[in-house]
Design an enzyme around this catalytic site. Structure first.
Site, PDB file in Angstrom:
ATOM      1  N   LYS A  21       0.715  -1.364  -0.102  1.00  0.00           N
ATOM      2  CA  LYS A  21      -0.089  -0.068  -0.012  1.00  0.00           C
ATOM      3  C   LYS A  21       0.797   1.206  -0.169  1.00  0.00           C
ATOM      4  CE  LYS A  21      -4.026   1.457   2.975  1.00  0.00           C
ATOM      5  NZ  LYS A  21      -4.426   1.493   3.855  1.00  0.00           N
ATOM      6  N   SER A  79      -9.513   1.201   3.386  1.00  0.00           N
ATOM      7  CA  SER A  79      -8.754   1.974   2.567  1.00  0.00           C
ATOM      8  C   SER A  79      -7.602   1.263   1.598  1.00  0.00           C
ATOM      9  CB  SER A  79      -7.948   3.116   3.453  1.00  0.00           C
ATOM     10  OG  SER A  79      -7.074   2.408   4.208  1.00  0.00           O
ATOM     11  N   SER A  95      -9.568  -1.634   7.160  1.00  0.00           N
ATOM     12  CA  SER A  95      -8.858  -1.150   5.839  1.00  0.00           C
ATOM     13  C   SER A  95      -8.176  -2.231   5.168  1.00  0.00           C
ATOM     14  CB  SER A  95      -8.164   0.129   6.013  1.00  0.00           C
ATOM     15  OG  SER A  95      -8.840   1.227   6.082  1.00  0.00           O
TER      16      SER A  95
END
Lengths: 52, 445
Positions: free
Chosen positions: B64, B139, B163
């Site tokens: 990420k 997320s 997330s």
């Protein structure tokens, strides 16, 4: 940064305070605050640690 | 390697093939890059693609784009950090590289990880692999999309309120939030220090266990890291769950479900019983306050990190995320402390429940992936309803696929366990996965 909240910020704040009202109703008695950065501590026993 | 071969390839399978010299790492790397070049323009899984190989026999995984990567920009999905280039790797990246990983790219995320849709105003919305008109969840949306579409063999996400697990559920892959302190968060752009967790997203539970093994363990550079030895997680994947004690918190966690999610969960629990697990209902009364507790902790912690940037770069934030951050400025310290005291109550409650069960099972998300162009506030609120509880108490929780809607959208099941007992969580998820075989269904791309 402006002193006043943007409309988005005001909306978020309103929602947080609504949820906070529920937290304020909780009877905390002598409950201490969580050790903020030891969230995983509860629920593990010495035996489990030993097994690992 | 053909695209079909790559689509069917797991991390575990790739490691075996490379070890037996039946496939070269170079061949694998090229195939993954070709696939990224073909699919990423449509799905927005990556913010930055890393084309250079850094490990001779490495396997391609992504992280990420809030994990610092040396000499590779780390944007946190924001305009503010669009040109930020760290001088060193995050601890997780260091560990991945040491284990033989090639970082193939930095994945898309909700701006500063403060949201659950990955509709990113600067880098585009990450799109769902099963229907690109729908959200990937967030997320860590880009990570889940990348894994689901075989643009790499795994990814590292982060999870402050769901997330990792939310996008894993919506994209039909596996995502694990480990126990707080199990995986270092050093070198990650923080959202909320006491709620942030680092964890893997992968195609299968076995791959998830492999990735967790690579990144778990004490990190002296992370003050919140716990010095508890990490076991070999793959060894837990025995397929055996006879007499496993499963707790089902029906109140709250099984309410307001989409009918197809409810049916998928009912069927999954029947499967667990058939496999020999014992199911009992349990109660977690503090679910009624947990959203307030989460908000009172996350909001001021997030504001604290962003305070200076908001003073100098107010307009570099989107109105959506800026609004969430600003609200943190207005909260009272007594409410933060009250939330931390309520957190103690929640942790004690979990401790009591886990005296009688080994794992808890809930849906990960109450609905399937909403459409990007029509998503409303109710849907956004629903996405995080079942996940943030386990961030507050810091317990490990995985999302594993447990079915599909009639529209072909994935449904996820959450399995949570005792602190530092990821092994049991993985064992339960693996036994179910092998029985249900949802992993055999892949996006047709």
């Amino acid at each position: 940064m402006p002193n006043e909240l943007t409309p988005e910020g005001a909306e978020v704040l309103k929602a947080i305070l609504e949820e906070t009202a529920l937290v304020r109703e909780v009877r905390l008695d002598d409950t201490p605050p969580a050790m903020v950065f030891e969230a995983g501590e509860h629920g593990v026993t010495k035996t489990q640690r030993h097994k690992e | 390697m053909t695209e079909d071969e790559l689509k069917g390839l797991t991390l575990a399978g790739a490691l075996r093939l490379i070890q037996r010299k039946q496939m070269t790492a170079s061949e694998l790397h090229t195939s993954v890059l070709d696939r990224i070049d073909r699919l990423n323009p449509r799905f927005n899984a990556f913010i930055t693609i890393v084309r250079e190989r850094t490990t001779a026999n490495g396997f391609p995984v992504s992280v990420k784009d809030l994990y610092d990567t040396k000499d590779i920009r780390t944007t946190a999905g924001s305009r503010l950090y669009a040109d930020r280039v760290p001088r060193e790797d995050a601890s997780v990246v260091t560990k991945l590289r040491a284990a033989g990983a090639d970082i193939i790219g930095k994945t898309n995320l909700h701006e500063f990880a403060f949201g659950v849709t990955t509709i990113n105003p600067y880098f585009g919305a990450a799109r769902n692999p099963w229907d690109p008109e729908r959200i990937a969840g967030g997320s860590s949306g880009g990570s889940a999309v990348a894994v689901a579409l075989s643009m790499g063999l795994g990814s590292m996400g982060s999870d402050t309120g769901g997330s990792i697990r939310i996008p894993a559920a919506l994209c039909g892959v596996v995502g694990l939030k480990p126990t707080y302190g199990r995986v270092s968060i050093k070198g990650m752009v923080p959202l909320s220090w006491s709620l942030d967790h680092a964890g893997p997203i992968a195609k299968t539970v076995e791959d998830t266990a492999i990735l967790l093994g690579m990144v778990a363990g004490f990190d002296p550079r992370d003050p919140y890291s716990r010095d508890i030895e990490a076991p070999q997680y793959e060894k837990a994947l025995t397929g055996e769950i006879k007499d496993l004690r499963i707790g089902v918190p029906r109140k709250y966690f099984y309410e307001q479900l989409a009918p197809e999610v409810s049916e998928a969960m009912r069927t999954a629990l029947v499967a667990f019983e058939r496999l020999g697990a014992r199911i009992t209902d349990v109660d977690l009364p503090s679910t009624n306050i947990h959203r307030g507790v989460w908000l009172q902790i996350a909001s001021p912690e997030a504001y604290s990190y962003h305070e200076r940037h908001l003073e100098t770069h107010f307009d570099s934030y989107s109105p959506d995320v800026r609004g969430r951050l600003e609200a943190g400025r207005e909260l009272r310290s007594i409410d933060y402390l009250r939330a931390q005291r309520a957190r103690t109550i929640m942790k004690r409650e979990c401790q009591r429940v886990f005296e009688t069960v080994d794992v808890l099972i809930t849906p990960t998300v109450p609905i399937a992936a909403p459409r990007i162009d029509r998503i409303d506030k109710t849907e956004v609120a629903a996405l995080g309803r079942f996940t943030r509880f386990f961030n507050i108490v810091g317990l490990p929780a995985i999302s594993v696929p447990c079915g599909f809607t009639s529209e072909g959208l994935p449904i996820g099941m959450q399995i949570a366990g005792k602190a530092f007992d990821e092994s049991t969580v993985l064992r339960a998820a693996h036994a179910y996965e092998q029985d249900a075989k949802w992993i055999e269904r892949r996006p047709e791309l």
